[in-house]
Design a protein around this motif. Structure first.
Motif, PDB file in Angstrom:
ATOM      1  N   ILE A   1      57.589  20.439  37.130  1.00  0.00           N
ATOM      2  CA  ILE A   1      58.659  19.890  36.272  1.00  0.00           C
ATOM      3  C   ILE A   1      59.175  18.563  36.844  1.00  0.00           C
ATOM      4  CG2 ILE A   1      60.997  20.250  35.383  1.00  0.00           C
ATOM      5  CD1 ILE A   1      59.055  21.988  33.892  1.00  0.00           C
ATOM      6  N   ARG A   2      59.336  18.485  38.152  1.00  0.00           N
ATOM      7  CA  ARG A   2      59.817  17.225  38.756  1.00  0.00           C
ATOM      8  C   ARG A   2      58.893  16.078  38.366  1.00  0.00           C
ATOM      9  NH1 ARG A   2      58.538  17.662  44.275  1.00  0.00           N
ATOM     10  NH2 ARG A   2      56.613  16.804  43.443  1.00  0.00           N
ATOM     11  N   ASP A   3      57.584  16.308  38.499  1.00  0.00           N
ATOM     12  CA  ASP A   3      56.638  15.234  38.194  1.00  0.00           C
ATOM     13  C   ASP A   3      56.637  14.895  36.701  1.00  0.00           C
ATOM     14  OD1 ASP A   3      56.029  15.036  40.820  1.00  0.00           O
ATOM     15  OD2 ASP A   3      54.072  16.013  40.699  1.00  0.00           O
ATOM     16  N   TRP A   4      56.740  15.916  35.868  1.00  0.00           N
ATOM     17  CA  TRP A   4      56.747  15.694  34.414  1.00  0.00           C
ATOM     18  C   TRP A   4      57.969  14.847  34.016  1.00  0.00           C
ATOM     19  CZ3 TRP A   4      56.388  20.491  30.559  1.00  0.00           C
ATOM     20  CH2 TRP A   4      56.164  20.028  29.263  1.00  0.00           C
ATOM     21  N   VAL A   5      59.110  15.186  34.607  1.00  0.00           N
ATOM     22  CA  VAL A   5      60.359  14.502  34.226  1.00  0.00           C
ATOM     23  C   VAL A   5      60.499  13.153  34.934  1.00  0.00           C
ATOM     24  CG1 VAL A   5      62.890  14.640  34.335  1.00  0.00           C
ATOM     25  CG2 VAL A   5      61.549  16.680  33.725  1.00  0.00           C
ATOM     26  N   LEU A   6      60.218  13.140  36.217  1.00  0.00           N
ATOM     27  CA  LEU A   6      60.520  11.932  37.012  1.00  0.00           C
ATOM     28  C   LEU A   6      59.308  11.031  37.250  1.00  0.00           C
ATOM     29  CD1 LEU A   6      62.965  13.564  39.606  1.00  0.00           C
ATOM     30  CD2 LEU A   6      63.548  12.284  37.537  1.00  0.00           C
ATOM     31  N   GLY A   7      58.096  11.533  36.929  1.00  0.00           N
ATOM     32  CA  GLY A   7      56.902  10.696  37.022  1.00  0.00           C
ATOM     33  C   GLY A   7      56.132  10.889  38.316  1.00  0.00           C
ATOM     34  N   THR A   8      54.860  10.468  38.281  1.00  0.00           N
ATOM     35  CA  THR A   8      53.986  10.662  39.451  1.00  0.00           C
ATOM     36  C   THR A   8      53.577   9.339  40.105  1.00  0.00           C
ATOM     37  OG1 THR A   8      51.969  10.617  38.102  1.00  0.00           O
ATOM     38  CG2 THR A   8      52.972  12.780  38.456  1.00  0.00           C
ATOM     39  N   ASN A   9      54.097   8.225  39.606  1.00  0.00           N
ATOM     40  CA  ASN A   9      53.707   6.915  40.169  1.00  0.00           C
ATOM     41  C   ASN A   9      52.202   6.728  40.189  1.00  0.00           C
ATOM     42  OD1 ASN A   9      56.156   5.685  40.785  1.00  0.00           O
ATOM     43  ND2 ASN A   9      56.412   7.043  42.561  1.00  0.00           N
ATOM     44  N   GLY A  10      51.554   7.159  39.134  1.00  0.00           N
ATOM     45  CA  GLY A  10      50.111   6.960  39.020  1.00  0.00           C
ATOM     46  C   GLY A  10      49.277   8.032  39.690  1.00  0.00           C
ATOM     47  N   LYS A  11      49.901   8.917  40.439  1.00  0.00           N
ATOM     48  CA  LYS A  11      49.145   9.964  41.139  1.00  0.00           C
ATOM     49  C   LYS A  11      48.703  11.042  40.135  1.00  0.00           C
ATOM     50  CE  LYS A  11      49.470  12.689  45.328  1.00  0.00           C
ATOM     51  NZ  LYS A  11      49.621  12.443  46.733  1.00  0.00           N
ATOM     52  N   TRP A  12      47.493  11.579  40.331  1.00  0.00           N
ATOM     53  CA  TRP A  12      47.027  12.668  39.471  1.00  0.00           C
ATOM     54  C   TRP A  12      47.644  13.981  39.932  1.00  0.00           C
ATOM     55  CZ3 TRP A  12      40.919  12.409  39.056  1.00  0.00           C
ATOM     56  CH2 TRP A  12      40.527  11.129  38.643  1.00  0.00           C
ATOM     57  N   VAL A  13      48.061  14.784  38.961  1.00  0.00           N
ATOM     58  CA  VAL A  13      48.440  16.170  39.238  1.00  0.00           C
ATOM     59  C   VAL A  13      47.771  17.024  38.164  1.00  0.00           C
ATOM     60  CG1 VAL A  13      50.621  15.633  40.395  1.00  0.00           C
ATOM     61  CG2 VAL A  13      50.609  15.914  37.906  1.00  0.00           C
ATOM     62  N   THR A  14      47.665  18.318  38.415  1.00  0.00           N
ATOM     63  CA  THR A  14      47.042  19.188  37.414  1.00  0.00           C
ATOM     64  C   THR A  14      48.113  19.909  36.613  1.00  0.00           C
ATOM     65  OG1 THR A  14      45.117  19.556  38.848  1.00  0.00           O
ATOM     66  CG2 THR A  14      45.461  21.118  37.046  1.00  0.00           C
ATOM     67  N   MET A  15      47.967  19.854  35.287  1.00  0.00           N
ATOM     68  CA  MET A  15      48.832  20.638  34.398  1.00  0.00           C
ATOM     69  C   MET A  15      47.948  21.355  33.370  1.00  0.00           C
ATOM     70  SD  MET A  15      51.915  17.835  33.718  1.00  0.00           S
ATOM     71  CE  MET A  15      52.826  18.773  32.518  1.00  0.00           C
ATOM     72  N   GLY A  16      48.342  22.552  33.007  1.00  0.00           N
ATOM     73  CA  GLY A  16      47.681  23.235  31.893  1.00  0.00           C
ATOM     74  C   GLY A  16      48.321  22.727  30.611  1.00  0.00           C
ATOM     75  N   ILE A  17      47.548  22.017  29.797  1.00  0.00           N
ATOM     76  CA  ILE A  17      48.113  21.405  28.579  1.00  0.00           C
ATOM     77  C   ILE A  17      47.190  21.681  27.396  1.00  0.00           C
ATOM     78  CG2 ILE A  17      49.360  19.589  29.818  1.00  0.00           C
ATOM     79  CD1 ILE A  17      47.089  17.641  29.091  1.00  0.00           C
ATOM     80  N   PRO A  18      47.738  21.612  26.173  1.00  0.00           N
ATOM     81  CA  PRO A  18      46.878  21.841  25.006  1.00  0.00           C
ATOM     82  C   PRO A  18      45.800  20.770  24.909  1.00  0.00           C
ATOM     83  CG  PRO A  18      49.177  21.437  24.320  1.00  0.00           C
ATOM     84  CD  PRO A  18      49.147  21.383  25.808  1.00  0.00           C
ATOM     85  N   SER A  19      44.561  21.197  24.757  1.00  0.00           N
ATOM     86  CA  SER A  19      43.451  20.236  24.728  1.00  0.00           C
ATOM     87  C   SER A  19      43.513  19.378  23.475  1.00  0.00           C
ATOM     88  CB  SER A  19      42.123  20.991  24.780  1.00  0.00           C
ATOM     89  OG  SER A  19      41.070  20.050  24.730  1.00  0.00           O
ATOM     90  N   ASP A  20      43.069  18.129  23.635  1.00  0.00           N
ATOM     91  CA  ASP A  20      42.930  17.229  22.481  1.00  0.00           C
ATOM     92  C   ASP A  20      41.474  17.158  22.048  1.00  0.00           C
ATOM     93  OD1 ASP A  20      41.725  15.860  24.542  1.00  0.00           O
ATOM     94  OD2 ASP A  20      42.784  13.974  24.199  1.00  0.00           O
ATOM     95  N   GLY A  21      40.648  18.042  22.584  1.00  0.00           N
ATOM     96  CA  GLY A  21      39.229  18.056  22.222  1.00  0.00           C
ATOM     97  C   GLY A  21      38.361  17.328  23.246  1.00  0.00           C
ATOM     98  N   SER A  22      38.995  16.589  24.172  1.00  0.00           N
ATOM     99  CA  SER A  22      38.170  15.852  25.142  1.00  0.00           C
ATOM    100  C   SER A  22      37.593  16.811  26.189  1.00  0.00           C
ATOM    101  CB  SER A  22      38.983  14.730  25.803  1.00  0.00           C
ATOM    102  OG  SER A  22      40.122  15.234  26.422  1.00  0.00           O
ATOM    103  N   TYR A  23      36.616  16.316  26.915  1.00  0.00           N
ATOM    104  CA  TYR A  23      35.899  17.090  27.943  1.00  0.00           C
ATOM    105  C   TYR A  23      35.247  18.358  27.375  1.00  0.00           C
ATOM    106  CZ  TYR A  23      38.130  13.993  31.324  1.00  0.00           C
ATOM    107  OH  TYR A  23      38.537  12.894  32.034  1.00  0.00           O
ATOM    108  N   GLY A  24      35.002  18.364  26.063  1.00  0.00           N
ATOM    109  CA  GLY A  24      34.319  19.509  25.455  1.00  0.00           C
ATOM    110  C   GLY A  24      35.183  20.754  25.368  1.00  0.00           C
TER     111      GLY A  24
END
Ligand SMILES: NC(=O)c1ccc[n+]([C@@H]2O[C@H](COP(=O)([O-])OP(=O)(O)OC[C@H]3O[C@@H](n4cnc5c(N)ncnc54)[C@H](O)[C@@H]3O)[C@@H](O)[C@H]2O)c1
Ligand SMILES: O=C(O)C[C@H](O)C(=O)O
Length: 328
Positions: A252-275
């Protein structure tokens, strides 16, 4: 002084709740200048409500300057009223010898009810994190039960897996966790997850080249990260709690306050990418900025990765089929 943010937490008297609430109230999740109102849901059972009263006494005894209010309740419509953030933790945990998906039939119903309540009374911008297992499919159920909310507001917790992967890589390379970038955990929060360090770097060096051991990847790293939850249950007799709460705070901290370009993993609804079929809640790498997450696009998927990504996807498709009857 900023306006308080309303944070709903379900299962507030449980193990994870006990590790989570104090850190939220002290400002570790939303910032040291952000007041919060905690809206705490527990089941309508006297024992749970009594335990919740005890937790609230302790919250009071901390005299947190940022804690602007506490609302205990057994009614999801009260807990989620105008909630800006909803941490859906309340669900049965697994015991020794169980897989998380064994919890599906028992826990799924909770998320139809809570998805509907979020739909009816939460802030239209509510950020939802599902922690209760099986987290991806429960998030899917909540999202489908809340047709008036943006599906992008529903996420599942893979951050614990992401953090576990970081620690294993730090130990293997002898480098600091903080210096590792571009880790990914694809798919389901289950032993089928695919922790992928192909893109990871540490102080700019490629992790894959530093390790240079595919056997270790396949036979040690992947099972260790994938089965870490079970190892903790085996050792503690209870499922992970402090590390789970810590991951929820990170998410939640990263979602709200940002990651400064760093990758983090979240389970999110797919948009169809990556198959991955659209709508499936699947762990992917994201960056966050201004309260919005953005999927990292265009990563190469090699044959080994395709196999792993499809394997964890197939489990999610099976779980989805198993709860079809509960969805509107
Ligand atoms: N996604 C992850 O990485 C991750 C990590 C750790 C644990 N978990 C899961 O989180 C969940 C909670 O774990 P825990 O160790 O805190 O369990 P716990 O049994 O200690 O606490 C769960 C609490 O939820 C409450 N609850 C049950 N149904 C509820 C409902 N409908 N509404 C509100 N509250 C409800 C219970 O009364 C209990 O107090 C489990 O499903 C566990 O498997 C997920
Ligand atoms: O493994 C569990 O059941 C709890 C949690 O999901 C974990 O990964 O520690």
């Amino acid at each position: 002084m900023k306006q308080p943010v309303r944070v709903a937490v379900t299962g507030a008297a449980g193990q994870i709740g006990y590790s989570l609430l104090f850190r939220i109230a002290s400002g570790e999740m939303l910032g040291k200048d952000q007041p919060v109102i905690l809206q705490l849901l527990e089941v309508p059972v006297e024992k749970a409500q009594q335990a919740l009263r005890g937790v609230i006494m302790e919250l009071e005894d901390c005299a947190f300057p940022l804690l602007a209010g506490v609302i205990p309740t057994d009614d999801p419509y009260v807990a989620f009223k105008d909630a800006d953030i909803a941490l859906l933790v309340g669900a049965r945990p697994r015991g020794p010898g169980m897989e998380r998906k064994d919890l599906l039939q028992e826990n799924a119903k909770i998320f139809t009810v809570q998805g509907k309540a979020l739909n009816d009374v939460a802030s239209r911008n509510v950020k939802v994190l599902v922690v209760g297992n099986p987290a991806n499919t429960n998030a899917y159920i909540a999202m489908k039960s809340a047709p008036d909310l943006n599906p992008a507001n529903f996420t599942a917790m893979l951050r614990l897996d992401h953090n576990r992967a970081l620690s294993q890589i730090a130990a293997k390379t002898g480098r600091a966790v903080a210096d590792i970038e571009n880790m990914v955990v694809w798919g389901n929060h289950s032993p089928t997850m695919y922790a992928d360090y192909r893109f990871a770097t540490v102080n700019g060096d490629a992790v894959k080249a530093l390790i240079n051991d595919e056997e270790w990847n396949r036979d040690t790293f992947l099972p260790k990260v994938g089965k870490r939850g079970a190892a903790i249950i085996e050792a503690r007799g209870l499922s992970s709690a402090a590390s789970a709460a810590n991951a929820a705070i990170d998410h939640i901290r990263d979602w709200v306050l940002g990651t400064n370009g760093k990758w983090v993993t979240m389970g999110i609804p797919s948009d169809g990418s990556y198959g991955i079929p659209e709508g499936i809640i699947y762990g992917v790498p994201v960056t966050c900025e201004n309260g919005v997450y953005t999927r990292v696009e265009g990563l190469e998927v090699d044959a080994f990765s395709r196999e792993r990504m499809d394997f964890t996807l197939n489990e999610l498709l099976e779980e989805r089929d198993g709860v079809k009857h509960l969805l509107p």
